[in-house]
Design a protein around this motif. Structure first.
Motif, PDB file in Angstrom:
ATOM      1  N   VAL A   1       5.006   5.909  -3.555  1.00 10.25           N
ATOM      2  CA  VAL A   1       5.542   5.084  -2.481  1.00 10.25           C
ATOM      3  C   VAL A   1       6.498   5.929  -1.658  1.00 10.25           C
ATOM      4  O   VAL A   1       7.399   6.579  -2.201  1.00 10.25           O
ATOM      5  CB  VAL A   1       6.253   3.826  -3.031  1.00 10.25           C
ATOM      6  CG1 VAL A   1       6.901   3.039  -1.897  1.00 10.25           C
ATOM      7  CG2 VAL A   1       5.271   2.953  -3.795  1.00 10.25           C
TER       8      VAL A   1
ATOM      9  N   LYS B   1       7.821   0.631   3.388  1.00  8.47           N
ATOM     10  CA  LYS B   1       7.409   1.330   2.176  1.00  8.47           C
ATOM     11  C   LYS B   1       5.887   1.387   2.200  1.00  8.47           C
ATOM     12  O   LYS B   1       5.228   0.350   2.249  1.00  8.47           O
ATOM     13  CB  LYS B   1       7.922   0.621   0.928  1.00  8.47           C
ATOM     14  CG  LYS B   1       9.422   0.753   0.800  1.00  8.47           C
ATOM     15  CD  LYS B   1       9.918   0.296  -0.530  1.00  8.47           C
ATOM     16  CE  LYS B   1      11.428   0.513  -0.581  1.00  8.47           C
ATOM     17  NZ  LYS B   1      11.987   0.143  -1.851  1.00  8.47           N
TER      18      LYS B   1
ATOM     19  N   LYS C   1       2.452   2.851   0.314  1.00  9.85           N
ATOM     20  CA  LYS C   1       1.916   3.308  -0.965  1.00  9.85           C
ATOM     21  C   LYS C   1       0.677   4.162  -0.694  1.00  9.85           C
ATOM     22  O   LYS C   1      -0.276   3.708  -0.054  1.00  9.85           O
ATOM     23  CB  LYS C   1       1.543   2.103  -1.823  1.00  9.85           C
ATOM     24  CG  LYS C   1       0.933   2.447  -3.161  1.00  9.85           C
ATOM     25  CD  LYS C   1       0.628   1.153  -3.901  1.00  9.85           C
ATOM     26  CE  LYS C   1      -0.170   1.395  -5.147  1.00  9.85           C
ATOM     27  NZ  LYS C   1      -0.513   0.113  -5.798  1.00  9.85           N
TER      28      LYS C   1
ATOM     29  N   GLU D   1       3.480  -1.663   1.709  1.00  8.41           N
ATOM     30  CA  GLU D   1       4.051  -2.429   0.600  1.00  8.41           C
ATOM     31  C   GLU D   1       5.091  -3.437   1.072  1.00  8.41           C
ATOM     32  O   GLU D   1       5.116  -4.564   0.607  1.00  8.41           O
ATOM     33  CB  GLU D   1       4.718  -1.476  -0.403  1.00  8.41           C
ATOM     34  CG  GLU D   1       3.755  -0.627  -1.187  1.00  8.41           C
ATOM     35  CD  GLU D   1       3.147  -1.382  -2.348  1.00  8.41           C
ATOM     36  OE1 GLU D   1       3.891  -1.777  -3.253  1.00  8.41           O
ATOM     37  OE2 GLU D   1       1.923  -1.575  -2.319  1.00  8.41           O
TER      38      GLU D   1
END
Length: 151
Positions: free
Chosen positions: A128, A117, A119, A95
């Motif tokens: 997440v 991050k 997901k 992400e």
């Protein structure tokens, strides 16, 4: 004559310093390198048929120094995301990545801390997860990549 030689030496030193300073990549370039590399490492669209660690390794090899690539392959680092995706039956997508310079080393390499991050998702849910790591780059080659393991 002494003045001309001194001026000439000063110009040579200035050009040398300028040329040496160009070896360091900008933080923006390192962030792009890190995003591109981590995208290949972590993006798994089909958890039932993920790429192998070897396939991922071949794609990310260009981002690494030879020694660090061999170390990452020996530690089976590139097999983790496909195994997690297959076991959890969830797709994975990078992400976001944040990068912060930590230290400039005497050898010209630069240490960074980063936060990613990731997901994890399927048709019914998504989550997440934040993952931290450290990176050392020399020019635009990764000479060290370490990710903190979940506790």
């Amino acid at each position: 004559m002494k003045r001309t030689v001194g001026l000439l030496l000063l110009c040579i030193m200035a050009l040398t310093l300028f040329a040496c300073g160009q070896d360091q990549a900008s933080e923006k370039d390192v962030l792009k390198l890190l995003k591109d590399y981590k995208t290949v490492q972590y993006n798994i669209k089909d958890p039932l048929n993920p790429p192998s660690g070897t396939e991922i390794g071949e794609k990310v090899k260009v981002y690494f120094s030879e020694d660090e690539f061999e170390r990452q392959m020996a530690n089976r680092v590139f097999q983790l995301a496909p195994e997690i995706s297959k076991t959890s039956n969830k797709s994975i997508q990078l992400e976001n990545v944040k990068l912060k310079k930590s230290k400039e080393n005497k050898d010209g390499s630069i240490d960074y801390n980063y936060t990613m991050k990731l997901k994890f998702y399927d048709d019914e849910s998504s989550e997440v997860i934040e993952k931290n790591g450290q990176l050392t780059v020399d020019g635009l080659k990764i000479t060290r990549d370490w990710e903190k393991q979940p506790s």
